[in-house]
Scaffold this motif. Structure first.
Motif, PDB file in Angstrom:
ATOM      1  N   UNK A 109     -26.496 -39.410  36.434  1.00 21.79           N
ATOM      2  CA  UNK A 109     -25.789 -39.865  36.562  1.00 21.79           C
ATOM      3  C   UNK A 109     -25.750 -41.317  36.577  1.00 21.79           C
ATOM      4  N   UNK A 110     -25.271 -41.866  35.186  1.00 21.55           N
ATOM      5  CA  UNK A 110     -25.466 -42.841  34.508  1.00 21.55           C
ATOM      6  C   UNK A 110     -24.582 -43.827  35.734  1.00 21.55           C
ATOM      7  N   UNK A 111     -25.474 -45.253  35.804  1.00 18.67           N
ATOM      8  CA  UNK A 111     -26.147 -45.339  34.646  1.00 18.67           C
ATOM      9  C   UNK A 111     -28.112 -45.610  35.403  1.00 18.67           C
ATOM     10  N   UNK A 164     -30.810 -42.625  35.931  1.00 20.56           N
ATOM     11  CA  UNK A 164     -31.404 -41.817  35.124  1.00 20.56           C
ATOM     12  C   UNK A 164     -32.548 -41.504  36.164  1.00 20.56           C
ATOM     13  N   UNK A 165     -33.035 -39.956  36.466  1.00 24.20           N
ATOM     14  CA  UNK A 165     -33.476 -39.475  36.869  1.00 24.20           C
ATOM     15  C   UNK A 165     -35.026 -38.863  36.066  1.00 24.20           C
ATOM     16  N   UNK A 166     -35.649 -39.049  35.501  1.00 25.95           N
ATOM     17  CA  UNK A 166     -36.671 -38.092  34.497  1.00 25.95           C
ATOM     18  C   UNK A 166     -37.780 -37.592  34.997  1.00 25.95           C
ATOM     19  N   UNK A 167     -38.027 -36.468  35.120  1.00 22.46           N
ATOM     20  CA  UNK A 167     -39.285 -35.281  35.866  1.00 22.46           C
ATOM     21  C   UNK A 167     -39.906 -34.858  34.441  1.00 22.46           C
ATOM     22  N   UNK A 168     -40.792 -34.955  34.584  1.00 21.63           N
ATOM     23  CA  UNK A 168     -41.941 -35.216  33.462  1.00 21.63           C
ATOM     24  C   UNK A 168     -43.134 -33.900  34.166  1.00 21.63           C
ATOM     25  N   UNK A 169     -43.862 -32.989  33.287  1.00 17.49           N
ATOM     26  CA  UNK A 169     -45.125 -32.425  33.709  1.00 17.49           C
ATOM     27  C   UNK A 169     -46.824 -32.792  33.063  1.00 17.49           C
ATOM     28  N   UNK A 219     -33.015 -29.097  38.240  1.00 17.01           N
ATOM     29  CA  UNK A 219     -32.026 -28.026  38.885  1.00 17.01           C
ATOM     30  C   UNK A 219     -31.479 -28.249  40.227  1.00 17.01           C
ATOM     31  N   UNK A 220     -32.759 -28.622  40.681  1.00 16.13           N
ATOM     32  CA  UNK A 220     -32.304 -28.794  42.384  1.00 16.13           C
ATOM     33  C   UNK A 220     -31.710 -30.039  42.306  1.00 16.13           C
ATOM     34  N   UNK A 221     -33.266 -31.005  41.847  1.00 12.85           N
ATOM     35  CA  UNK A 221     -31.882 -32.375  41.896  1.00 12.85           C
ATOM     36  C   UNK A 221     -30.879 -32.607  41.580  1.00 12.85           C
ATOM     37  N   UNK A 222     -29.990 -31.978  40.615  1.00 15.79           N
ATOM     38  CA  UNK A 222     -28.620 -32.148  39.779  1.00 15.79           C
ATOM     39  C   UNK A 222     -28.043 -31.152  41.521  1.00 15.79           C
ATOM     40  N   UNK A 258     -22.307 -37.004  42.651  1.00 16.16           N
ATOM     41  CA  UNK A 258     -21.808 -37.247  41.620  1.00 16.16           C
ATOM     42  C   UNK A 258     -21.636 -38.498  41.091  1.00 16.16           C
ATOM     43  N   UNK A 259     -21.383 -39.654  42.205  1.00 12.66           N
ATOM     44  CA  UNK A 259     -20.949 -41.104  42.723  1.00 12.66           C
ATOM     45  C   UNK A 259     -22.200 -41.692  42.759  1.00 12.66           C
ATOM     46  N   UNK A 260     -22.383 -41.445  42.523  1.00 13.48           N
ATOM     47  CA  UNK A 260     -24.411 -41.768  41.878  1.00 13.48           C
ATOM     48  C   UNK A 260     -24.323 -43.206  41.530  1.00 13.48           C
ATOM     49  N   UNK A 261     -23.559 -42.969  40.034  1.00 12.27           N
ATOM     50  CA  UNK A 261     -23.854 -44.046  39.706  1.00 12.27           C
ATOM     51  C   UNK A 261     -23.350 -44.840  39.452  1.00 12.27           C
TER      52      UNK A 261
END
Length: 252
Positions: free
Chosen positions: A88-90, A92-97, A110-113, A118-121
């Motif tokens: 949601x530029x700028x 960014x949410x990164x999900x790692x395992x 996909x859940x977070x999307x 859409x206007x979070x950025x």
């Protein structure tokens, strides 16, 4: 944590990409979105590389040159991993395992999307543009942080999960008060499991300036507090907790 999350600026910088096929194509698209200059293994300026076919010999050669390497589907060969990304530029949410399960990271993305407007950025851009006005409104750094925390909390004036939050920034700046929580709040924990935290307790942990706690409160709970919040072991709630918001945590 098994690794330290970082956001790396690669725009205009060389990044090595090796391998062919679908995995390489996916990594190429990701690098292009980030503005990287994609180069081959022989480039002498690159400091980051993605080995899309996970070839161990290529990893060894690149590491010998001091290059940080990601090897697709080979977590033991990786200096860094590539997360699933919500863009949601700028913001960014990164999900790692830590390479354990790309499928799990994808499912969470996909859940977070679906949850994030859409206007979070645009809200992030609006808060950036208002930095001067925010500093003028709350000159003290502690007051400023608490005011922002209160506005962004669930149900707050600028709740980021509400699509209209960006339009509320000017009105929020003109409202009286707005310093957020202050004083000492006592929280009796249901257990030492962070999953048992109430929504209120989790929110307060994320905003408190200092956390006073009994010695038996586990680290898993304390890790939910702000990284820069002061942790203080105590036998009882403090009489003078200090400015801002303080918490007293005890079990049972």
């Amino acid at each position: 944590m098994r690794s330290l999350p970082l956001f790396l600026k690669v725009a205009g910088r060389p990044v090595i990409l090796t391998g062919t096929g679908e995995a390489a194509d996916a990594k190429r698209r990701l690098l292009e979105r980030a503005g990287a200059v994609i180069v081959g293994e022989g480039d002498g300026e690159a400091r980051v590389a993605i080995v899309s076919d996970g070839d161990a010999a290529t990893v060894v050669r690149l590491r010998a040159r001091g290059i940080l390497v990601n090897a697709t589907d080979q977590p033991d060969l990786c200096d860094f991993t590539l997360p699933a990304i919500v863009d949601r530029d700028p913001v960014l949410i990164a999900i790692g395992t830590a390479g354990a399960s790309a499928g799990l990271a994808k499912a969470l993305r996909q859940r977070l999307e679906a949850m994030l407007p859409a206007r979070l950025g645009a809200l992030a851009d609006a808060l950036f543009a208002a930095r001067g006005a925010i500093r003028a409104r709350w000159p003290d750094a502690g007051d400023r942080r608490r005011a922002i925390d209160a506005a962004l909390m669930p149900g707050g004036r600028l709740d980021p999960l509400q699509a209209g939050a960006v339009d509320a920034v000017p009105a929020w700046l003109g409202e009286p008060g707005g310093h957020g929580d202050a004083g000492l709040v006592s929280i009796r924990l249901l257990s030492g499991d962070p999953d048992d935290l109430t929504l209120r307790a989790a929110r307060l942990l994320g905003t408190a300036d200092r956390v006073f706690h009994a010695a038996d409160v586990p680290a898993a709970i304390l890790d939910r507090a702000r990284a820069d919040a002061v942790r203080i072991v105590a036998d009882a709630p403090p009489r003078m907790p200090g400015d801002g918001l303080s918490l007293w945590l005890s079990l049972g």
